[in-house]
Scaffold this motif. Structure first.
Motif, short mmCIF file in Angstrom:
data_model
loop_
_atom_site.label_atom_id
_atom_site.label_comp_id
_atom_site.label_asym_id
_atom_site.label_seq_id
_atom_site.Cartn_x
_atom_site.Cartn_y
_atom_site.Cartn_z
N ASN A 358 0.83 -1.21 0.00
CA ASN A 358 0.00 0.00 0.00
C ASN A 358 0.86 1.26 0.00
O ASN A 358 0.55 2.24 -0.67
N SER A 361 2.23 1.64 -3.45
CA SER A 361 1.18 2.07 -4.36
C SER A 361 0.89 3.55 -4.20
O SER A 361 0.63 4.26 -5.18
N GLN A 364 3.64 5.42 -5.93
CA GLN A 364 3.87 5.04 -7.31
C GLN A 364 3.56 6.15 -8.30
O GLN A 364 4.24 6.31 -9.32
N LYS A 446 7.17 -3.44 -6.16
CA LYS A 446 5.96 -4.16 -5.75
C LYS A 446 5.95 -5.58 -6.29
O LYS A 446 5.57 -6.52 -5.59
N THR A 502 -1.66 -2.48 -10.15
CA THR A 502 -1.96 -2.62 -8.73
C THR A 502 -1.33 -3.92 -8.23
O THR A 502 -0.26 -3.91 -7.63
#
Length: 787
Positions: A358, A361, A364, A446, A502
């Motif tokens: 998270n 993200s 990102q 990720k 994602t």
């Protein structure tokens, strides 16, 4: 330094989110190509039905099914993405705090055309459930324990037959599918599942058990236990890795614990390896296995071609070296999130995987200037990654003073940082490419956090996109419209990955397909460029060969007897040029070549007649030679008038018998057009001496073989032997763009090898080449004396 091998299960359960993510990855990896994988087989089956004409199916129904299949193939990418999303949704539903039960789903009407599809899905689920009931019962009990650890209510098995059938049915909810095609779709889907579900369920049970959720398989089922162990290896290690030796622990299957059965919780500060000491890693069998130091990026030997894939054992060894390298640097950094090991975390809580993802993200979409500066050499990229994650943790309300990374997360961050650094050290990348890769840093962090197959499987979607982008931008200065188009497309694709990625790797697959379609055109242009370079070099070789032959013939005529200036000048000029042209046009054994050589002898004889004062014979001799002399002058580009004038000058020079005569040297060697090129790559001092073995090894290489060469300034690049000269046996080397780099003899290349500036073989992909640089960097750090 070796990684300890541990066979037991975790006494303390591993983070349930990490375990669930690992199972999700296993499922998506094995089912990634469905449903499109069996479209060709269905097409063949429909064609056989149409040709057979047994009366069971009307021709119009077969045609309808073929037309519908054509539509499905056009929608293949969307179906793959939707299927993966439905599978992933099952895992997301499982970990909801209040899992949806069947009674919570609102009732609705099903389109009449979809009822049969749903019924077929239910029948498939029932059949699979009965066939795999034992594995499913064991998995269900373990998933209930896992759900309790997540704080969720027990829910539908996210990889059970019902969920897999639902995902397949939902994939085609918007399509109109005739009955015949529907039957074939379910038949092939059932076959595809049957080929993987057994080992997939075994692997999932092993991951759950090794993570501490439920007991291991019963002692009275050794066959099942062995199946589970092999399944973890084959499913987790990817298609390129072979099974481990009998009796060894499996490796490479799970997250960053080096194996599904060794799913690292990060406690105790030590990573758990799955293969024992690295020194025994070379005994692996099966496709893709390689001995550390000899295959994949695990080695670094001069002869490594990179064709073999690194084994999980090599990855474990690499991580062991990474830990030693990090320990050596730990004294220089003491920030909370910059390398504090789990054992030295001072009571700080380790971030869970979902929390760290998270944070990544969140950051990102932020500008990637800090990463671009690090890639430009102004700092450590891994340190910049940690700083960004530190910033993101504050935004999410996490106090960096109270949290730390697990050892597995540290490995992922450091490997990505070293990977990108090594890429810029091994490739010719411009400033625009630096900004592009800076945007991709966090998406690849990720991927590395959740899937170590990135570093093991050559077919990993993120890895294939990495290679495709590098192929598009490396050495690309944007000098042509095609090169600018490649740069623009690679830039837009990197932006799309940043915007859309994602957890689902489909975005990498889609982006790779789009860029690879454009790269196919680029590869064809490179092939044409290589062909042009080979033809141009062949032309130069033939010209130089003709000049050498002509100079040899000329030198013999000039050495004796002494000649008058007029004859000597004619031989050194027009006649030599005529010889060169004749050699180029007619070769060594042609009548015209013999005639051209005899003209020179006739002119020498004419000069001898002039010296002896035999005027009448000289006149007759020159009249007989006039047509051949005119032809010789014409080959130099002289028209009839100029040829007559040159002939008059020649006759004038022979009129006086007492004209001084002398011996003349041959014309000086013409400067070669590759002299500058050779001075860049070949050491004129010749300090190194090649061995006969090195010469023979290089001589045995065929066109298409790759080399890694360095110039006298130390700059390295990959070069391919594009052509071997049939005249001089020299090798034409071109770069990855098909442009000429060097033309050299085998002996000259062997001298480069002896001086350490040439290695046979080259990693076939930029990713493997960068990982080889990472390995070499860690090797140097490990062998450096402690201070």
């Amino acid at each position: 330094m070796s990684i300890p091998s541990v066979r037991g299960f975790h006494s303390t359960p591993v983070d349930p989110t990490r375990v669930l993510e690992e199972i999700k990855r296993l499922v998506l990896e094995r089912l990634a190509g469905l449903p499109g994988e069996f479209y060709p087989a269905i097409d063949v089956a429909l064609g056989a039905i149409a040709v057979g004409g047994d009366g069971t199916h009307l021709p119009q129904l077969v045609y309808q099914s073929q037309s519908a299949l054509w539509v499905l193939r056009q929608h293949h990418a969307a179906h793959v993405m939707r299927f993966r999303q439905r599978i992933a949704q099952g895992f997301d539903d499982f970990r909801l705090l209040h899992a949806r039960d069947s009674v919570d789903v609102p009732l609705g009407l099903i389109d009449e055309g979809q009822i049969d599809f749903h019924l077929a899905g239910q029948a498939l689920a029932a059949s699979l459930d009965h066939r795999h009931s034992a594995s499913l019962d064991m998995m269900g009990a373990r998933l209930d324990i896992l759900a309790g650890a997540l704080g969720a209510e027990p829910s539908m098995n996210p990889l059970g037959p019902t969920r897999l059938a639902m995902a397949f049915v939902d994939t085609f909810e918007d399509e109109q599918i005739p009955e015949l095609l529907r039957t074939l779709l379910f038949e092939h889907y059932a076959r595809a599942l049957e080929s993987v579900l057994g080992e997939l369920y075994d692997a999932a049970n092993t991951v759950l058990a090794r993570g501490g959720y439920g007991l291991p398989a019963a002692p009275d089922a050794p066959a099942a236990a062995g199946s589970s162990a092999n399944a973890v290896q084959s499913v987790g290690a990817g298609r390129g890795a072979g099974p481990t030796p009998s009796g060894g622990n499996e490796a490479g299957a799970g997250g960053w614990g080096a194996g599904a059965e060794h799913y690292g919780s990060g406690q105790g500060g030590a990573s758990i390896g799955g293969t024992g000491a690295p020194g025994h890693a070379g005994h692996g069998h099966g496709h893709g296995g390689s001995v550390p130091g000899q295959g994949g990026w695990g080695g670094g030997g001069a002869g490594s071609s990179g064709a073999e894939n690194p084994t999980p054992a090599e990855l474990s060894e690499l991580r062991s070296m990474l830990h030693a390298w990090r320990e050596g640097r730990r004294g220089a950094a003491s920030a909370p999130m910059q390398g504090a090991s789990p054992t030295e975390s001072g009571g700080r809580r380790q971030l869970r995987l979902d929390e760290l993802v998270n944070v990544a993200s969140l950051m990102q979409a932020e500008p990637a200037d800090v990463f671009a500066r690090a890639l430009a050499g102004s700092g450590s990229l891994a340190g910049a990654i940690r700083e960004q994650l530190n910033t993101g943790s504050r935004r999410l309300g996490l106090d960096p003073e109270q949290i730390s990374f697990s050892a597995e997360d540290e490995d992922a961050i450091d490997l990505v940082g070293l990977l990108f650094d090594a890429l810029f050290a091994s490739q010719q990348l411009q400033d625009r490419a630096r900004r592009m890769y800076a945007r991709l840093v966090l998406p690849y962090v990720k991927v590395a956090l959740t899937d170590q197959q990135l570093f093991v499987s050559p077919t990993h979607p993120a890895r294939r996109l990495f290679d495709a982008i590098t192929e598009a931008v490396a050495g690309n200065a944007g000098n042509t419209p095609q090169e600018r188009e490649l740069l623009d497309r690679a830039t837009s694709i990197s932006q799309r990955v940043v915007a859309e990625y994602t957890e689902d790797l489909v975005i990498f697959e889609t982006a790779h397909r789009e860029l690879d379609a454009l790269l196919q055109q680029q590869r064809r242009r490179i092939e044409l460029q290589e062909e042009r370079a080979a033809k141009a070099t062949n032309g130069r070789e033939r010209l130089n060969h003709a000049r050498e032959q002509a100079d040899t013939v000329l030198a013999r005529r000039l050495s004796a007897p002494p000649l008058s200036p007029a004859i000597a000048e004619f031989l050194r000029g027009s006649w030599r040029h005529h010889l060169v042209q004749t050699w180029l046009r007619d070769g060594d054994d042609r009548e015209r070549l013999v005639d051209a050589v005899s003209l020179g002898d006739a002119l020498v004889a004419a000069d001898r007649l002039a010296a002896e004062g035999r005027g009448a014979e000289l006149a007759d001799h020159l009249l007989a030679l006039e047509p051949r002399i005119a032809e010789c002058l014409a080959s130099s580009g002289l028209d009839q008038t100029a040829a007559e004038h040159a002939l008059a000058l020649l006759v004038k020079g022979l009129v006086y018998p007492h004209t001084p005569r002398d011996l003349y040297p041959p014309p000086p060697r013409e400067e070669q057009d590759d002299d500058d090129e050779r001075s860049l790559w070949l050491d004129p001092r010749g300090a190194a001496r090649a061995t006969p073995a090195q010469v023979e090894e290089l001589r045995a290489l065929e066109a298409g073989s790759w080399l890694q060469i360095s110039d006298l300034k130390g700059e390295s690049l990959a070069a391919k032997i594009a052509w071997v000269s049939p005249l001089s046996d020299r090798r034409l080397l071109v770069n990855r763009r098909g442009l000429r780099v060097l033309v050299a003899t085998v002996e000259e290349l062997a001298v480069m090898a002896a001086s350490g500036r040439l290695k046979v073989g080259c990693e076939p992909t930029p990713f493997e080449q960068a990982m080889q640089h990472v390995r070499e960097q860690l090797d140097r750090a490990a062998s450096a004396p402690a201070r």
